[in-house]
Design a protein around this motif. Structure first.
Motif, PDB file in Angstrom:
ATOM      1  N   LEU A 140     -10.505 -21.625  -2.151  1.00 54.64           N
ATOM      2  CA  LEU A 140      -9.254 -21.154  -1.557  1.00 54.64           C
ATOM      3  C   LEU A 140      -8.269 -20.614  -2.586  1.00 54.64           C
ATOM      4  O   LEU A 140      -7.412 -19.786  -2.260  1.00 54.64           O
ATOM      5  N   TYR A 141      -8.386 -21.066  -3.833  1.00 61.24           N
ATOM      6  CA  TYR A 141      -7.495 -20.549  -4.871  1.00 61.24           C
ATOM      7  C   TYR A 141      -7.710 -19.046  -5.091  1.00 61.24           C
ATOM      8  O   TYR A 141      -6.813 -18.347  -5.554  1.00 61.24           O
ATOM      9  N   GLU A 142      -8.892 -18.568  -4.764  1.00 61.06           N
ATOM     10  CA  GLU A 142      -9.195 -17.150  -4.957  1.00 61.06           C
ATOM     11  C   GLU A 142      -8.495 -16.257  -3.933  1.00 61.06           C
ATOM     12  O   GLU A 142      -8.375 -15.053  -4.127  1.00 61.06           O
ATOM     13  N   VAL A 143      -8.012 -16.846  -2.830  1.00 64.85           N
ATOM     14  CA  VAL A 143      -7.356 -16.057  -1.790  1.00 64.85           C
ATOM     15  C   VAL A 143      -6.123 -15.354  -2.332  1.00 64.85           C
ATOM     16  O   VAL A 143      -5.822 -14.217  -1.966  1.00 64.85           O
ATOM     17  N   THR A 144      -5.393 -16.003  -3.234  1.00 61.54           N
ATOM     18  CA  THR A 144      -4.185 -15.401  -3.798  1.00 61.54           C
ATOM     19  C   THR A 144      -4.513 -14.105  -4.513  1.00 61.54           C
ATOM     20  O   THR A 144      -3.798 -13.106  -4.375  1.00 61.54           O
ATOM     21  N   ASP A 145      -5.589 -14.098  -5.287  1.00 62.36           N
ATOM     22  CA  ASP A 145      -5.998 -12.880  -5.991  1.00 62.36           C
ATOM     23  C   ASP A 145      -6.352 -11.777  -5.009  1.00 62.36           C
ATOM     24  O   ASP A 145      -5.987 -10.610  -5.207  1.00 62.36           O
ATOM     25  N   VAL A 146      -7.082 -12.144  -3.954  1.00 62.25           N
ATOM     26  CA  VAL A 146      -7.495 -11.164  -2.949  1.00 62.25           C
ATOM     27  C   VAL A 146      -6.274 -10.563  -2.267  1.00 62.25           C
ATOM     28  O   VAL A 146      -6.175  -9.344  -2.079  1.00 62.25           O
ATOM     29  N   VAL A 147      -5.317 -11.401  -1.900  1.00 61.52           N
ATOM     30  CA  VAL A 147      -4.101 -10.939  -1.223  1.00 61.52           C
ATOM     31  C   VAL A 147      -3.275 -10.052  -2.134  1.00 61.52           C
ATOM     32  O   VAL A 147      -2.768  -9.000  -1.721  1.00 61.52           O
ATOM     33  N   PHE A 148      -3.124 -10.447  -3.393  1.00 63.70           N
ATOM     34  CA  PHE A 148      -2.347  -9.674  -4.355  1.00 63.70           C
ATOM     35  C   PHE A 148      -2.918  -8.273  -4.516  1.00 63.70           C
ATOM     36  O   PHE A 148      -2.198  -7.277  -4.457  1.00 63.70           O
ATOM     37  N   SER A 149      -4.214  -8.194  -4.681  1.00 64.02           N
ATOM     38  CA  SER A 149      -4.869  -6.898  -4.849  1.00 64.02           C
ATOM     39  C   SER A 149      -4.708  -6.032  -3.597  1.00 64.02           C
ATOM     40  O   SER A 149      -4.419  -4.833  -3.672  1.00 64.02           O
ATOM     41  N   PHE A 150      -4.884  -6.648  -2.440  1.00 64.13           N
ATOM     42  CA  PHE A 150      -4.753  -5.924  -1.171  1.00 64.13           C
ATOM     43  C   PHE A 150      -3.343  -5.381  -0.986  1.00 64.13           C
ATOM     44  O   PHE A 150      -3.149  -4.219  -0.617  1.00 64.13           O
ATOM     45  N   ASN A 151      -2.346  -6.223  -1.245  1.00 65.35           N
ATOM     46  CA  ASN A 151      -0.962  -5.798  -1.072  1.00 65.35           C
ATOM     47  C   ASN A 151      -0.602  -4.623  -1.968  1.00 65.35           C
ATOM     48  O   ASN A 151       0.095  -3.694  -1.551  1.00 65.35           O
ATOM     49  N   LEU A 152      -1.069  -4.655  -3.205  1.00 59.51           N
ATOM     50  CA  LEU A 152      -0.793  -3.552  -4.120  1.00 59.51           C
ATOM     51  C   LEU A 152      -1.353  -2.239  -3.577  1.00 59.51           C
ATOM     52  O   LEU A 152      -0.690  -1.193  -3.618  1.00 59.51           O
ATOM     53  N   GLN A 153      -2.571  -2.296  -3.060  1.00 60.78           N
ATOM     54  CA  GLN A 153      -3.189  -1.089  -2.525  1.00 60.78           C
ATOM     55  C   GLN A 153      -2.449  -0.574  -1.296  1.00 60.78           C
ATOM     56  O   GLN A 153      -2.185   0.626  -1.168  1.00 60.78           O
ATOM     57  N   VAL A 154      -2.117  -1.491  -0.401  1.00 69.54           N
ATOM     58  CA  VAL A 154      -1.449  -1.084   0.844  1.00 69.54           C
ATOM     59  C   VAL A 154      -0.049  -0.558   0.566  1.00 69.54           C
ATOM     60  O   VAL A 154       0.350   0.507   1.058  1.00 69.54           O
ATOM     61  N   LEU A 155       0.724  -1.283  -0.234  1.00 65.47           N
ATOM     62  CA  LEU A 155       2.109  -0.911  -0.477  1.00 65.47           C
ATOM     63  C   LEU A 155       2.239   0.394  -1.259  1.00 65.47           C
ATOM     64  O   LEU A 155       3.247   1.094  -1.150  1.00 65.47           O
ATOM     65  N   ASN A 156       1.235   0.736  -2.029  1.00 73.07           N
ATOM     66  CA  ASN A 156       1.260   1.987  -2.784  1.00 73.07           C
ATOM     67  C   ASN A 156       0.531   3.119  -2.066  1.00 73.07           C
ATOM     68  O   ASN A 156       0.382   4.205  -2.621  1.00 73.07           O
ATOM     69  N   SER A 157       0.089   2.869  -0.865  1.00 75.34           N
ATOM     70  CA  SER A 157      -0.624   3.885  -0.098  1.00 75.34           C
ATOM     71  C   SER A 157       0.356   4.856   0.543  1.00 75.34           C
ATOM     72  O   SER A 157       1.580   4.675   0.490  1.00 75.34           O
ATOM     73  N   LEU A 158      -0.173   5.885   1.189  1.00 73.12           N
ATOM     74  CA  LEU A 158       0.645   6.884   1.868  1.00 73.12           C
ATOM     75  C   LEU A 158       0.863   6.552   3.337  1.00 73.12           C
ATOM     76  O   LEU A 158       1.386   7.383   4.089  1.00 73.12           O
ATOM     77  N   LEU A 159       0.490   5.353   3.744  1.00 79.07           N
ATOM     78  CA  LEU A 159       0.720   4.933   5.121  1.00 79.07           C
ATOM     79  C   LEU A 159       2.212   4.809   5.403  1.00 79.07           C
ATOM     80  O   LEU A 159       3.014   4.627   4.489  1.00 79.07           O
ATOM     81  N   THR A 160       2.574   4.899   6.662  1.00 77.97           N
ATOM     82  CA  THR A 160       3.968   4.680   7.038  1.00 77.97           C
ATOM     83  C   THR A 160       4.301   3.198   6.883  1.00 77.97           C
ATOM     84  O   THR A 160       3.399   2.354   6.807  1.00 77.97           O
ATOM     85  N   GLN A 161       5.601   2.869   6.853  1.00 75.91           N
ATOM     86  CA  GLN A 161       5.981   1.471   6.703  1.00 75.91           C
ATOM     87  C   GLN A 161       5.483   0.631   7.869  1.00 75.91           C
ATOM     88  O   GLN A 161       5.061  -0.507   7.697  1.00 75.91           O
ATOM     89  N   ALA A 162       5.526   1.195   9.086  1.00 74.59           N
ATOM     90  CA  ALA A 162       5.035   0.453  10.254  1.00 74.59           C
ATOM     91  C   ALA A 162       3.541   0.165  10.120  1.00 74.59           C
ATOM     92  O   ALA A 162       3.072  -0.930  10.454  1.00 74.59           O
ATOM     93  N   GLU A 163       2.785   1.135   9.623  1.00 73.72           N
ATOM     94  CA  GLU A 163       1.341   0.945   9.440  1.00 73.72           C
ATOM     95  C   GLU A 163       1.072  -0.095   8.354  1.00 73.72           C
ATOM     96  O   GLU A 163       0.143  -0.896   8.460  1.00 73.72           O
ATOM     97  N   LYS A 164       1.895  -0.074   7.303  1.00 78.22           N
ATOM     98  CA  LYS A 164       1.745  -1.069   6.244  1.00 78.22           C
ATOM     99  C   LYS A 164       2.037  -2.471   6.773  1.00 78.22           C
ATOM    100  O   LYS A 164       1.325  -3.425   6.455  1.00 78.22           O
TER     101      LYS A 164
END
Length: 285
Positions: free
Chosen positions: A138-162
């Protein structure tokens, strides 16, 4: 060593978040706001899980997700969100009573229906789910979430889609924290109220046989994803036809939508069902 690595990771996470904010290309408040909601959802529902569960005469255990969804929205309304005019019954309608099975799930979830997610969102969501299903610690979940958030937040999706995607990572992080901080014991105690004490030899439905309780994280994530898709679809529909969900209540300041909150409720209820299934397999025999 693990604790040292975790502290270093949190420090790097905070600096990375500041860099993102300085770059002006993202909105981290959305994740923080959604995380407050998912934290509340998991705590609220876990603490009263027994009220949503019934044991049938054949020994089977059932969870009333419809009741859980209604209770969740009623609890959040006026506290963390303002569900103005929202048809809660309509949103909860797709959820029903679900049998809690002892069978563990595969580490692969096939043919996921992401409802109103567009193709870019589906691509991001699939990456996160694939990574979560590979997590054994379960400690690995933090790494997975961190990586995912960086990708999503820096994407070209709209804020609602993010935001609709961030409910995935936020819910996963909330469940991770809950399980690492005594959550399994809370759910175990709630299940005893319904299913009986497995340490009692006089319990005819269990027989007094006890193994070491454990939780299959793959089963948890798999069950959670199924719940998310149901909630996100019904939440988007109810939000569009029955009213609106407004931000600004309590400590939550970011924008939220029916799909976001519905997805969060679905993810949490699915995860709780997954944990209950693992406990049935390893504690209640």
């Amino acid at each position: 060593m693990k604790k040292v690595s975790y502290v270093l990771f949190l420090i790097s996470f905070m600096f990375s978040c500041q860099e993102l904010e300085d770059a002006g290309n993202t909105n981290l408040n959305s994740f923080e706001d959604i995380n407050k909601i998912t934290n509340e959802l998991i705590t609220f529902n876990a603490s009263k899980l027994s009220t949503f569960m019934t044991k049938e005469s054949d020994g089977s255990l059932w969870m009333d997700k419809n009741q859980m969804t209604v209770s969740s929205f009623e609890h959040l309304d006026g506290y963390l969100i303002n569900a103005s005019g929202l048809d809660i019954e309509l949103l909860a309608k797709p959820f029903g009573k679900e049998r809690i099975d002892r069978n563990t799930m595969s580490n692969r979830v096939m043919n996921i229906d992401y409802g109103n997610f567009n193709m870019p969102q589906v691509w991001f969501a699939d990456q996160l789910i694939t990574n979560l299903l590979e997590v054994e610690d379960l400690y690995e979940v933090t790494d997975v979430v961190f990586s995912f958030n960086l990708q999503v937040l820096n994407s070209l999706l709209t804020q609602a889609e993010k935001d609709e995607l961030l409910v995935l990572s936020s819910s996963a992080l909330s469940i991770r924290d809950f399980l690492l901080n005594g959550g399994v014991d809370i759910l175990y105690d709630e299940m005893i109220l319904v299913y009986g004490d497995p340490t009692d030899p006089s319990n005819p439905s269990i027989g007094g046989r006890v193994q070491g309780c454990s939780v299959d994280t793959r089963a948890v994530w798999g069950s959670a994803v199924i719940g998310l898709t149901t909630g996100a679809v019904s939440g988007a529909y109810a939000g569009a036809t029955g009213g609106s969900i407004a931000p600004g209540i309590g400590t939550v300041t970011g924008a939220v939508s029916g799909a976001v909150i519905g997805g969060a409720v679905g993810f949490v209820s699915g995860a709780l069902a997954g944990v209950a299934g693992s406990l049935l397999l390893t504690c209640f025999r």
